[in-house]
Design a protein around this motif. Structure first.
Motif, PDB file in Angstrom:
ATOM      1  N   LEU A 178       0.766  -1.424  -0.254  1.00 31.08           N
ATOM      2  CA  LEU A 178       0.220  -0.127   0.036  1.00 31.08           C
ATOM      3  C   LEU A 178       0.830   1.296   0.075  1.00 31.08           C
ATOM      4  N   THR A 179       1.993   0.911   0.762  1.00 31.87           N
ATOM      5  CA  THR A 179       2.360   2.024   0.094  1.00 31.87           C
ATOM      6  C   THR A 179       2.991   2.445  -1.471  1.00 31.87           C
ATOM      7  N   ARG A 180       2.715   1.592  -2.498  1.00 33.71           N
ATOM      8  CA  ARG A 180       2.481   2.285  -3.822  1.00 33.71           C
ATOM      9  C   ARG A 180       1.428   2.353  -4.169  1.00 33.71           C
ATOM     10  N   HIS A 181       0.114   2.884  -3.688  1.00 37.98           N
ATOM     11  CA  HIS A 181      -0.291   2.803  -4.173  1.00 37.98           C
ATOM     12  C   HIS A 181      -1.301   3.821  -4.247  1.00 37.98           C
ATOM     13  N   SER A 182      -1.945   4.569  -5.284  1.00 41.65           N
ATOM     14  CA  SER A 182      -2.476   5.288  -6.591  1.00 41.65           C
ATOM     15  C   SER A 182      -2.861   6.415  -4.875  1.00 41.65           C
ATOM     16  N   ASP A 183      -3.706   6.428  -4.040  1.00 41.63           N
ATOM     17  CA  ASP A 183      -4.178   7.183  -3.454  1.00 41.63           C
ATOM     18  C   ASP A 183      -2.910   7.843  -2.191  1.00 41.63           C
ATOM     19  N   PRO A 184      -2.140   9.524  -2.393  1.00 45.98           N
ATOM     20  CA  PRO A 184      -1.691   9.523  -1.370  1.00 45.98           C
ATOM     21  C   PRO A 184      -2.343   9.259   0.033  1.00 45.98           C
ATOM     22  N   ASN A 185      -3.249   9.545   0.750  1.00 45.05           N
ATOM     23  CA  ASN A 185      -3.493   9.464   2.234  1.00 45.05           C
ATOM     24  C   ASN A 185      -3.628   7.790   2.233  1.00 45.05           C
ATOM     25  N   THR A 186      -3.558   6.601   1.462  1.00 51.30           N
ATOM     26  CA  THR A 186      -3.545   5.660   2.371  1.00 51.30           C
ATOM     27  C   THR A 186      -1.753   5.063   1.784  1.00 51.30           C
ATOM     28  N   ARG A 187      -0.597   5.116   0.946  1.00 53.44           N
ATOM     29  CA  ARG A 187       0.614   5.343   0.986  1.00 53.44           C
ATOM     30  C   ARG A 187       0.722   6.212   2.371  1.00 53.44           C
ATOM     31  N   LEU A 188       0.416   6.876   2.546  1.00 55.36           N
ATOM     32  CA  LEU A 188       1.061   7.984   4.012  1.00 55.36           C
ATOM     33  C   LEU A 188       0.507   7.136   5.803  1.00 55.36           C
ATOM     34  N   THR A 189      -0.727   6.520   5.226  1.00 59.01           N
ATOM     35  CA  THR A 189      -0.837   5.658   6.794  1.00 59.01           C
ATOM     36  C   THR A 189      -0.365   4.870   6.408  1.00 59.01           C
ATOM     37  N   ALA A 190       0.365   3.304   5.353  1.00 58.71           N
ATOM     38  CA  ALA A 190       1.259   2.489   5.506  1.00 58.71           C
ATOM     39  C   ALA A 190       2.398   3.161   5.266  1.00 58.71           C
ATOM     40  N   VAL A 191       2.695   3.781   5.461  1.00 62.23           N
ATOM     41  CA  VAL A 191       4.159   4.779   5.920  1.00 62.23           C
ATOM     42  C   VAL A 191       4.648   4.862   7.151  1.00 62.23           C
ATOM     43  N   TYR A 192       3.355   5.394   8.361  1.00 65.43           N
ATOM     44  CA  TYR A 192       3.404   5.195   9.772  1.00 65.43           C
ATOM     45  C   TYR A 192       3.273   4.590   9.992  1.00 65.43           C
ATOM     46  N   SER A 193       2.320   3.458   9.542  1.00 69.09           N
ATOM     47  CA  SER A 193       2.268   2.897  10.177  1.00 69.09           C
ATOM     48  C   SER A 193       3.607   1.752   9.865  1.00 69.09           C
ATOM     49  N   LEU A 194       4.396   1.350   9.383  1.00 73.94           N
ATOM     50  CA  LEU A 194       5.713   0.843   9.016  1.00 73.94           C
ATOM     51  C   LEU A 194       6.650   1.289  10.011  1.00 73.94           C
ATOM     52  N   GLY A 195       6.751   2.453   9.675  1.00 75.12           N
ATOM     53  CA  GLY A 195       7.897   3.518  10.984  1.00 75.12           C
ATOM     54  C   GLY A 195       7.118   2.952  11.745  1.00 75.12           C
ATOM     55  N   ASN A 196       6.217   2.706  13.058  1.00 77.44           N
ATOM     56  CA  ASN A 196       6.137   2.527  14.224  1.00 77.44           C
ATOM     57  C   ASN A 196       5.752   1.327  14.498  1.00 77.44           C
ATOM     58  N   LEU A 197       6.614   0.103  13.748  1.00 78.13           N
ATOM     59  CA  LEU A 197       6.887  -1.078  14.073  1.00 78.13           C
ATOM     60  C   LEU A 197       8.023  -1.705  15.212  1.00 78.13           C
ATOM     61  N   GLU A 198       7.860  -2.101  15.962  1.00 83.91           N
ATOM     62  CA  GLU A 198       9.310  -2.093  16.757  1.00 83.91           C
ATOM     63  C   GLU A 198      10.885  -2.036  16.102  1.00 83.91           C
ATOM     64  N   GLU A 199      10.389  -3.475  15.356  1.00 82.61           N
ATOM     65  CA  GLU A 199      11.639  -4.145  14.319  1.00 82.61           C
ATOM     66  C   GLU A 199      11.575  -3.495  12.715  1.00 82.61           C
ATOM     67  N   HIS A 200      12.055  -3.945  12.144  1.00 77.82           N
ATOM     68  CA  HIS A 200      12.118  -3.605  10.609  1.00 77.82           C
ATOM     69  C   HIS A 200      13.037  -4.132   9.863  1.00 77.82           C
ATOM     70  N   THR A 201      12.219  -4.963   9.132  1.00 77.99           N
ATOM     71  CA  THR A 201      13.399  -5.878   7.736  1.00 77.99           C
ATOM     72  C   THR A 201      13.869  -4.614   6.523  1.00 77.99           C
ATOM     73  N   GLU A 202      14.329  -5.128   5.974  1.00 83.69           N
ATOM     74  CA  GLU A 202      14.661  -4.241   5.312  1.00 83.69           C
ATOM     75  C   GLU A 202      14.255  -3.644   4.103  1.00 83.69           C
ATOM     76  N   GLU A 203      12.794  -5.274   3.248  1.00 84.07           N
ATOM     77  CA  GLU A 203      11.507  -4.731   2.595  1.00 84.07           C
ATOM     78  C   GLU A 203      11.310  -4.042   3.184  1.00 84.07           C
ATOM     79  N   GLN A 204      11.190  -3.281   4.664  1.00 87.12           N
ATOM     80  CA  GLN A 204      10.108  -2.481   5.057  1.00 87.12           C
ATOM     81  C   GLN A 204      11.046  -1.114   4.652  1.00 87.12           C
TER      82      GLN A 204
END
Length: 270
Positions: A178-204
């Motif tokens: 969803l970080t690549r979705h056409s809707d900017p609000n969807t991309r925005l929420t997806a970016v923040y949600s991934l950033g809030n994770l405690e651990e981050h993989t290379e793909e994230q």
């Protein structure tokens, strides 16, 4: 459902017999009879008037139990009915009421996720997302809508599921996509949600880093901030952050954010 109660009114007929001596001419006998009668003839009447009042108080306390889900459903349906063209005051009042239910609203909201109306699913997912960890009881229903036709429902469901370890593995790939979705609000929420994770993989990290080139300035700003918060895992983004800093076309707010995030990452690497 409005609770109701029936008040029972009881009319009582009180008979106060007058006891009189029958065969005694002794004045003392009449005196004793007078002493046995109430001093105040209204005393017994006063006692009688208290009985219906006490009965009414008891009856009033016996009401049908209130179904909290009925109240939640009523407010939810109100919001659903006015969501397309809401009156600001009307929406705010209903929104405030639904939020006030807290986790009590979860069963109704979870049920809303299976509603055939896409708008109902979007509304339910939005309020569940606002509950965060308190929405755990709705996790199975949220997992069912990860591939919903509405990206709004998808991103809210995935964002909420990241709070629960047993569902996180299903939610993260959806957020990355969803970080690549056409809707900017969807991309925005997806970016923040991934950033809030405690651990981050290379793909994230790569998905968030790609958002540094997003055409929407809000999404770009979110990516910059999230990378800074991630610290050491975002070290590969230092070059792109520096490019943003050096670019004369970069806006002041983006440049300031990039400077702050660069410093955060470099501090984490020390």
């Amino acid at each position: 459902m409005r609770p109701f109660c029936m008040l029972l009114s009881i009319g009582c007929l009180w008979c106060l017999p007058v006891l009189q001596g029958c065969s005694s001419d002794d004045p003392s006998s009449n005196a004793e009879t007078a002493e046995s009668a109430p001093d105040d003839p209204t005393e017994s009447s006063a006692d009688a008037t208290q009985t219906p009042a006490a009965t009414e108080a008891t009856a009033a306390s016996i009401t049908e139990p209130v179904d909290p889900q009925a109240e939640v459903k009523e407010v939810f349906q109100k919001l659903l009915a006015i969501r397309t063209e809401p009156d600001p005051d009307e929406w705010q009042a209903a929104d405030k009421k639904l939020v006030a239910f807290g986790k009590t609203a979860v069963p109704t909201l979870a049920e809303g996720l299976s509603n055939p109306d896409p708008g109902a699913r979007e509304l339910a997912s939005m309020y569940l997302a606002s509950l965060g960890p308190d929405a755990e009881a709705a996790a199975p229903a949220l997992a069912e809508v990860l591939q919903d036709e509405s990206p709004f429902t998808q991103v809210n469901a995935a964002s909420t599921l990241t709070h629960f370890p047993e569902h996180r593995a299903k939610a993260i790939p959806v957020l990355i996509e969803l970080t690549r979705h056409s809707d900017p609000n969807t991309r925005l929420t997806a970016v923040y949600s991934l950033g809030n994770l405690e651990e981050h993989t290379e793909e994230q990290v790569q998905a968030i880093q790609a958002a540094l080139n997003d055409e929407n300035s809000d999404v770009k700003l979110a990516a910059i901030k999230v990378l800074g918060q991630m610290g050491q895992p975002a070290k590969e983004s230092l070059t792109e952050l520096q490019t943003l800093i050096d670019n004369k076309d970069t806006s002041d707010d983006l440049r300031d954010a990039a400077l702050a995030s660069r410093d955060q990452i470099e501090q984490a690497l020390k």
